[in-house]
Design an enzyme around this catalytic site. Structure first.
Site, PDB file in Angstrom:
ATOM      1  CB  SER C 173     -41.201  62.420 -78.523  1.00 17.40           C
ATOM      2  OG  SER C 173     -40.178  63.324 -78.353  1.00 17.40           O
ATOM      3  CD  GLU C 256     -42.948  72.521 -75.199  1.00 21.61           C
ATOM      4  OE1 GLU C 256     -43.142  73.490 -75.957  1.00 21.61           O
ATOM      5  OE2 GLU C 256     -42.029  71.704 -75.352  1.00 21.61           O
TER       6      GLU C 256
END
Lengths: 417, 374, 417, 374
Positions: C173, C256
């Site tokens: 990303s 995360e």
């Protein structure tokens, strides 16, 4: 694409119908129609005695074991004829419950592995219902892992050639009423597990055999435990070679698949009738859109199984062998029946908790709720069936096996939490 | 912002859990299942003594004077061990009816006895098949005497009195307090899918009935009390979900097939993961319910339905898959899996089934309490 | 049990609200509220430039990277304060999309593994939005099997100590707008796969780095492939020891989980609004009982995730570390959103096939339908998340590993059909 | 009893499959997806030449004169390759409308051209959002001229004429044949979730409209034809289900993770098994539909809904799980998984969505065709 009988099939159907009409125990019909979930519905007569009487009549007229050769007491009929017979026999088929395993699985195994003399001795009384057989395969430690069985057979040390069996079987349907059993044992624990097995048949009267019924979660007792304590079996009652038991058992298990009919029931017809009668907030349940959505999904499962069965029969009648794809019947029916039962009870509201003769359809949905968990386990759990479909139908690789090339005695038996 | 029970509440949980693990092992539940009696009286009196029954009853009425959150904690523990006692009938419902709508005399008369376990109360609401609607209430009170049939009524065989929903003389629905030792009462025990909890048909043939709450307010009062009780039942379902999941987990660790612990197969592992997910969502939704119950928030009706739908789904899923993980043994009478399966399916129907609560949830959300959707 | 702010929290909220009110780019609010599925909604301005401007403003006032220490440009705020900030920032949070990976994952990894000098150099421009970071972990051959990566780093043979990297990354990303990348490589293929990995950071301007956008199934391009051809990285840009790359990567992956908010959205609020407006056969859809049943099941998932998030924040605020139990958010949200989108289209009838600005909610459900399959895969597929829950939350045994003690180069790379 | 296609029908299937595997590889579908044109004209004309378009059209109208079962076989193959051609609009619907209700002149005029692919027809039914009901039909014919808007209309950009459902002068619903090259027709192409099939808004501003079938019989005729077409669409869905399942199976065999073929993981294996189950139930239900279609059995309405519900469920399940099995690669534009996902979700809505057919199924079963439930 055709649901009609051919002229030959129509003639056979007429013949079967006429004979059944003339010979069936009609006084039992109403009771038999109440059969559900392991119960024959019979209360006025002993179900086993009534079953034996009906089977004997059928055998005398050539209607017993339609798929068996005539020399063993069968009818030597085509697959389609068997389907037609089943359709016509209707509620009376429930009377044959005690013979299902013997006729469908034990008999074909004897036929394939016993010598001609034994077959001619053992099979006709099985076909005619004089004798009942059971299948002694599953064990407490086994479960889905059928080949993990521990019942030991060792050669007697008296030089007789006899085998001495010790161990325990479980989930044996009909053991308490059986005359004979098909028994798989471990004869060599020093080789990998599939290689050390040997198959026998034995009289259930043999000393040292003890049958104890298992009470099930739903309160019924269709299954048994069978204990073996120094049970002596002559070597002449061995089926197949020593160490070949797994291969023999596959004959039995493959024959399980041959017993295809019109697909298993999901309980949908009963639910549909119920929703036609029940009300939700003053209106027929069938008009409620939430009910319709659920019903529609159940309906297409029911009809999908029904027509899958018909496609299988079509294939069978063209000479194809039924394969692992027939595993879908129980997989779909078991889970659907469980969901469906919960849904039916929900429509009943708080009264759904009551399980009595006064409940809708005499408590059939409560019985389904309580029986369906077993359907999802017996004869191959949902998970085993998905493995079979994945591996044998779709060709996916097997699970990683840690027990494959290990001597049986070295495989662990207990995990730790 | 704090969405958890307090340390004191967690201590209470530990205390109740210790008590129940000693006094309510599966063998105690089986005794009731197999018919030795309609409930476990010793256990019930023990709970009374521990202060569990009176936890949310004010001290002035013989209770302990804790609050609703404490009752949630207790309900979860009772659900974990599927305790065969009439706490839901006598406390979540009857005591709440009295607290909400009882006259001073009624409260003073009955609450101390409910709290001590000396008497048992129940709520006689259901008539006939299907979802309860006002028109199904056919029992009728005339001249202070009640006539009609109510079934199934949880704990109807063992209750000393019942709060009964009935038509009043103005044909409205009112609540009545009816003593069940009256000659005009017949009680017929009913067979059910969960014999560890009593279910009974009560028939009233002109028995004395004493108004509880305002005349014609019966349906409204019942709705409020059932919402409150639904949150507590959701906690019972949550406790049951967790226990069924733990049983399955433990078996998956212990049981070997194909030379491996069966929990190492993804089919089993992922089934357990899905049970965990479902139980976790239920827990979070129950906590939301507990908050709404205790705070008296206007969101309570939505929160009650949310907790109930989520917990019903979780307990049914966990209890049925617990049997599946156990395989054939899970379907024997001897294993405890079916006790949880029975209870999960019985609780799914108590106070109205899943579809009823689903419908209520959306009806309530669309009626304006939509902020909780965000 | 309490949804109210404490007095301190209320004060913090007021302060945050006032600052946002005074400083946020209000002219963009309407556009930002249209953000969906990877698109910021911005069309009047470049989203990255607008994001950098907002981040810089926040950093100057001490509102950037609230969970980082002040010495690295952070705000050193408590978990609850972060949640309050997120609630108040509302639609403007979309502007920080480009920084999510850098702030949430790369930054904490640098903090944990780089030396103090590097941290003080690298982190403040990341916190203030001057520099963007990406994470170069996934590879075409890897997928769920992250450690199966093949990008090679070998020591340059010129004695410089530099590393030469060749290989390919995927699903990166923001690679096309990033200044820095966190790169995991294989430095030793002769040891088992987790043991031969080494982590680096590098400038995305380094010669030999080529970024190519991936067109996704839904037509968007949020991800990239990144190719490495003889890319030279100084040894000083190594994080952790040679061979310790897997351990370093776990820092990144664990972080995360720290990015918890109010739970992921399932799309339920949008569906609920839609069902309030839509009609089925002339009546509001919300009154249809089939719609109610489905909505209720979606509602309890949405609210279950919301309150699970709040329970996690509560735990965090009491000092607990968020654990693998937070895996349920994406697992539930992804599958629910997919089902929900299909259901919304069904209510739209044949018109549901149309995906345009004129569709209900500007085609949001069509966008959900087309985006949700990715949600079920990215950052851990449904299947990986169930493994994580089964193994790390419930303590079940791991899958049988055939690649565990095998030199990486001997692990097969291709099956046969 | 024989629930299978005949050997001749299977030969036809093989022939069509060979043709399509050559003429309609995924690259051909992508060309349409990426906008080179609204459909694959060469493929369509090739299908006409092969006799596929005219398979069920009598020879006297330029067709091949085979039957409905042959069309089922063809539909399955078109579905397998998600062919970007207007067969459903032009053949399953338009040709059927003409065959069922067209005048001799209408049949003679249009059927040969539909069969040869020279013209394309479509069915202009939809108006507005949500399930179609008679009151939604607002397009109106007065003095032989039609006015109104129809959307979305499949293949509306490429059709030469349309069968349009509209209000007649008696305010009933009738069907009209409308040529789309008239000046009063505007066509606006619409963006859709499946750009491999054209979707268009048709606006009629006083165009000539020729009655098809009896006046006021439009809704009835449309229902019958849509039932028939639903069975054919179910076969397309079946073909798509099978292909999506095969793609997933092949990838599960080829792809290695953690040193193993991913198909050896039960999570993947059991997902595929469930896809197989769903596709198998759909196949059996489609065969039931085919039998009812070809035999004209009174069960056709039930069979159509059964096939449709089952096949919609199967194709959506198989196409979404095909992506899941492929992982990240399955979500790239470059892989073909999304083509099937798009088509499955578009077909799920064609002729009315799943909930519509679910409701129709039970309505029809309860209206008397209950024997099929047994």
């Amino acid at each position: 694409m055709d649901f009609q009988d051919t002229p030959e099939e129509a003639a056979f159907r007429a013949e079967a119908r006429a004979w059944i009409d003339a010979n069936a125990p009609k006084h039992l019909e109403a009771e038999l129609k109440r059969a559900s979930f392991g119960s024959s519905g019979l209360t006025s007569e002993d179900p086993v005695a009534a079953g034996k009487a009906w089977q004997k009549k059928k055998a005398e007229a050539g209607w017993a074991c339609l798929h068996w050769p005539k020399e063993y007491g069968g009818g030597a009929r085509t697959p389609i004829e068997r389907v037609i017979w089943n359709q016509e026999e209707g509620p009376y088929a429930v009377l044959s419950g005690a013979f299902t395993i013997g006729h469908g699985m034990c008999g074909p195994t004897v036929m394939a592995w016993a010598d001609e003399e034994q077959s001619r001795k053992l099979l006709p009384p099985l076909a005619s219902g004089e004798e009942i057989w059971c299948q002694l395969f599953s064990e407490p430690a086994g479960g889905s892992d059928l080949a993990g069985l521990r019942t030991r057979a060792v050669k007697a040390d008296d030089g007789s050639g006899d085998w001495i069996v010790n161990g325990q079987k479980i989930w044996t349907s009909g053991a308490q009423i059986s005359d004979w059993g098909l028994l798989i044992t471990r004869t060599d624990p020093d080789v990998p597990k599939h290689k050390g097995l040997t198959m026998f048949f034995l009289s259930m009267d043999t000393p040292g055999v003890e049958v104890r019924p298992i009470k099930q979660a739903n309160g019924a007792s269709g299954f048994n435990e069978v204990y073996f304590t120094d049970v002596r079996i002559p070597d002449s009652q061995r089926l197949g070679d020593v160490g070949q038991g797994w291969k023999v058992s596959l004959t039995t298990l493959m024959n399980e698949r041959l017993s295809i009919g019109s697909g298993m029931s999901t309980g949908f017809p009963e639910l549909f009738r119920f929703c036609m009668e029940a009300e939700i907030e003053g209106k027929p349940a069938i008009e409620d859109s939430a009910v319709r959505t659920r019903l529609a999904q159940f309906a297409v499962k029911q009809s999908g199984l029904k027509y899958t069965g018909m496609r299988a029969i079509t294939a069978l009648s063209k000479g194809d062998t039924p394969g692992p794809e027939n595993s879908i019947g129980k997989l779909v029916a078991g889970a659907t029946m469980q969901e469906l039962a919960m849904f039916a009870l929900d429509i009943q509201g708080e009264a759904g908790v009551i399980w009595s003769e006064d409940s809708p359809q005499r408590g059939r949905f409560q019985a389904m709720l309580m029986r369906s968990p077993a359907t999802r386990i017996e004869g191959g759990s949902d998970e085993i069936l998905r493995n079979i479909i994945g591996e044998r139908v779709l060709g996916l690789p097997g699970d990683i096996r840690v027990d494959k090339d290990v001597p049986f005695k070295d495989i662990p038996t207990r995990g730790g939490s | 912002m704090n969405l958890d029970f307090s340390d004191e509440q967690k201590q209470l949980r530990d205390q109740v859990r210790r008590f129940l693990s000693e006094k309510c092992p599966p063998a105690a539940v089986r005794k009731i299942l197999e018919g030795s009696s309609a409930f476990d009286r010793d256990l019930y009196l023990g709970l009374a003594e521990l202060g569990v029954l009176g936890a949310a009853i004010p001290e002035e009425y013989g209770g302990v004077g804790l609050g609703d959150l404490e009752l949630c904690v207790i309900a979860e523990e009772l659900g974990r061990v599927i305790a065969p006692v009439p706490v839901s009938s006598s406390i979540y419902l009857t005591a709440e009816f009295l607290l909400m709508s009882g006259s001073e005399a009624q409260k003073a008369c009955w609450l101390p006895k409910l709290s001590s376990g000396e008497v048992i109360g129940t709520f006689a609401f259901n008539e006939g098949q299907g979802r309860m609607t006002p028109d199904k209430v056919q029992a009728r009170v005339e001249g202070g005497k009640i006539t009609g049939t109510k079934a199934p009524i949880a704990d109807g065989s063992i209750a000393d009195f019942a709060i009964v929903a009935a038509r009043d003389e103005a044909d409205g629905i009112s609540l009545y307090l009816v003593k069940l030792d009256d000659d005009g009462v017949s009680r017929d025990a009913l067979e059910s899918i969960d014999p560890t909890r009593d279910q009974t048909r009560l028939t009233f043939d002109g028995c004395p009935a004493e108004l509880l709450g305002g005349q014609g307010e019966g349906w409204h009062i019942a709705s409020v009390v059932m919402d409150r009780a639904a949150i507590l039942l959701a906690f019972e379902q949550l406790g049951g979900s967790d226990r069924a999941m733990e049983m399955a987990r433990d078996y998956a660790l212990e049981r070997i097939a194909f030379g491996r612990q069966i929990g190492s197969f993804q089919a089993i592992k992922h089934m357990l993961a899905d049970m965990y997910v479902s139980a976790t969502l239920a827990r979070s939704n129950c906590y939301y319910g507990a908050w709404a119950l205790a705070s008296g928030a206007s969101e309570r009706p939505v929160a009650a339905a949310t907790a109930r739908v989520s917990a019903t789904t979780a307990f049914q899923q966990c209890s049925k898959n617990n049997i599946q993980v156990h395989g054939g043994m899970g379907f024997t009478w001897a294993f405890d899996c079916h006790l949880y399966y029975r209870r999960s399916n019985a609780l799914a129907l108590a106070l109205g089934g899943l579809s009823t609560w689903e419908s209520l949830l959306i009806e309530r959300m669309s009626a304006g309490n939509t902020e909780s959707a965000a």
